[in-house]
Design an enzyme around this catalytic site. Structure first.
Site, mmCIF file in Angstrom:
data_model
loop_
_atom_site.group_PDB
_atom_site.id
_atom_site.type_symbol
_atom_site.label_atom_id
_atom_site.label_comp_id
_atom_site.label_asym_id
_atom_site.label_seq_id
_atom_site.Cartn_x
_atom_site.Cartn_y
_atom_site.Cartn_z
ATOM 1 C CD GLN A 98 -1.056 48.251 18.698
ATOM 2 O OE1 GLN A 98 -0.705 47.235 18.120
ATOM 3 N NE2 GLN A 98 -2.327 48.599 18.818
ATOM 4 C CE1 TYR A 184 -2.031 38.970 20.939
ATOM 5 C CE2 TYR A 184 -2.991 41.077 20.311
ATOM 6 C CZ TYR A 184 -2.588 39.785 19.978
ATOM 7 O OH TYR A 184 -2.746 39.327 18.691
ATOM 8 N NE ARG A 231 -6.683 49.069 18.284
ATOM 9 C CZ ARG A 231 -6.747 48.160 17.318
ATOM 10 N NH1 ARG A 231 -6.062 47.032 17.421
ATOM 11 N NH2 ARG A 231 -7.499 48.361 16.259
ATOM 12 N N GLY A 324 -8.503 49.418 9.027
ATOM 13 C CA GLY A 324 -7.469 48.406 8.931
ATOM 14 C C GLY A 324 -7.347 47.831 7.541
ATOM 15 N NE ARG A 325 -10.482 43.139 7.934
ATOM 16 C CZ ARG A 325 -11.541 42.425 8.281
ATOM 17 N NH1 ARG A 325 -11.773 41.254 7.695
ATOM 18 N NH2 ARG A 325 -12.376 42.867 9.209
#
Length: 379
Positions: A98, A184, A231, A324-325
């Site tokens: 990424q 971002y 993404r 993810g988690r």
């Protein structure tokens, strides 16, 4: 389960539709931001994912915003990532890198000249920068005001994306994911709350999409389209940025990326981890519109349970789901999904920074008291 069936992505045949989401873990070396054998073990443990998407990896020193996060722009960083990609491949997996530029979500301590971070416009993000032990008053300090990226600087920024894509290929990654999400840099250009520019990169939706399009094209100059994903996240992210019309903006973004032969579009729905999980669009109405606009392989993310992920794929709302988690705490997540659980709980105290604890020591079904080791992963 359809979640555990194969999926063609570009020229890759991926074994499963359950993928590992990018997860910042802040365990890279101080100063030179390299990966280590510990990272190779962590990723190899999770190589059962249909696709592993690496933790966000900065494309330049300017692009760093957190202490101990990895880079992909120096020879030393490339060499360190080879440990990781080799371990994942030896374990039978596939991995994309990424590509990340945080923009304003940074601090002067990370900037190559010690100056202000850059963004679409002058902007001071909410919250604090994680600087670790790089400053005496750390580990967290307020973000400084970011300066507007000059129009004449954008070609240099695009060169940084090209260079990082080349470095990722040299490091052995199977492809890259352009990080244009979570508030971002590219997302700061997209969102109306930050982008106040009056040049070709500001104002209209078409202009605010320009950097996304150009950064995508820059990466496509270095890699085949089928090895490049993007993404996006219609809401959420650090700093408090937002858009006045997220559905219109991000549907237009999905349409702008359509028809280029990209590997996939990866979209984050509102969820608790990004600070917008209050039920707003929890059902994914924006994602449904973006899927329709994109027309290619569509990947969804955002606090999915395996059961909900299966429903989304079964209903055709997504082609793959990133976890993810759940992958953080369950290195053998695919086996656990197949078995119907049980699932380990993640330890938030070990999400960021530290060493092996909370990183490579989560038990698996086959090894309840003996986590997978690197030598085992390579067998």
């Amino acid at each position: 389960m359809k979640l555990l069936t194969s999926l063609r992505v570009g020229d890759l045949e991926l074994s499963r539709r359950a993928w590992m989401a990018p997860l910042t873990r802040a365990r890279s070396t101080t100063g030179d931001n390299r990966q280590t054998p510990l990272h190779a073990l962590y990723y190899a443990q999770r190589a059962g994912a249909g696709l592993v998407i690496s933790e966000a990896t900065q494309i330049s020193q300017e692009g760093q915003g957190y202490a101990y996060t990895p880079g992909i722009f120096t020879d030393a960083q490339v060499e360190s990532w080879r440990l990781v990609t080799r371990a994942v491949h030896d374990a039978g997996g596939r991995i994309f890198c990424q590509l990340w530029h945080v923009g304003a979500i940074s601090h002067s301590v990370f900037q190559p000249d010690g100056g202000a971070p850059v963004s679409a416009s002058a902007w001071t993000p909410e919250g604090e920068a994680f600087v670790g032990d790089l400053l005496d008053d750390g580990p967290q300090v307020p973000h400084p005001e970011a300066r507007p990226l000059k129009t004449e600087e954008i070609p240099r920024l695009l060169d940084d994306y090209r260079h990082a894509a080349r470095c990722a290929a040299r490091a052995g990654f199977d492809g890259v994911e352009l990080h244009a999400a979570n508030g971002y840099l590219i997302d700061q250009f997209l969102r109306s709350s930050v982008n106040q520019r009056d040049d070709a990169y500001g104002g209209s939706v078409e202009n605010r999409l320009r950097l996304l399009r150009e950064a995508t094209e820059a990466v496509l100059e270095e890699l085949p389209a089928g090895r490049v994903g993007v993404r996006l996240s219609p809401t959420g992210g650090p700093g408090g940025s937002y858009d006045e019309d997220p559905e219109g903006l991000y549907t237009a973004a999905a349409e702008a990326l359509s028809g280029r032969g990209l590997a996939y579009l990866h979209v984050v729905r509102p969820n608790d981890h990004t600070g917008d999980g209050d039920g707003k669009d929890r059902g994914g109405a924006i994602l449904d519109r973006m899927r329709e606009a994109f027309g290619g392989v569509f990947v969804a993310n955002g606090d999915f349970s395996p059961e909900e992920a299966e429903r989304w794929i079964d209903e055709g709302r997504a082609d793959a789901i990133t976890f993810g988690r759940l992958f953080l705490a369950n290195p053998d997540l695919v086996e656990r999904i197949e078995a119907g659980g049980p699932y380990n709980d993640a330890d938030p105290d070990t999400y960021y920074g530290g060493g092996a604890e909370g990183y490579v020591d989560y038990p698996t079904l086959r090894r309840p008291g003996d986590p997978l080791q690197l030598a085992d992963a390579a067998e």
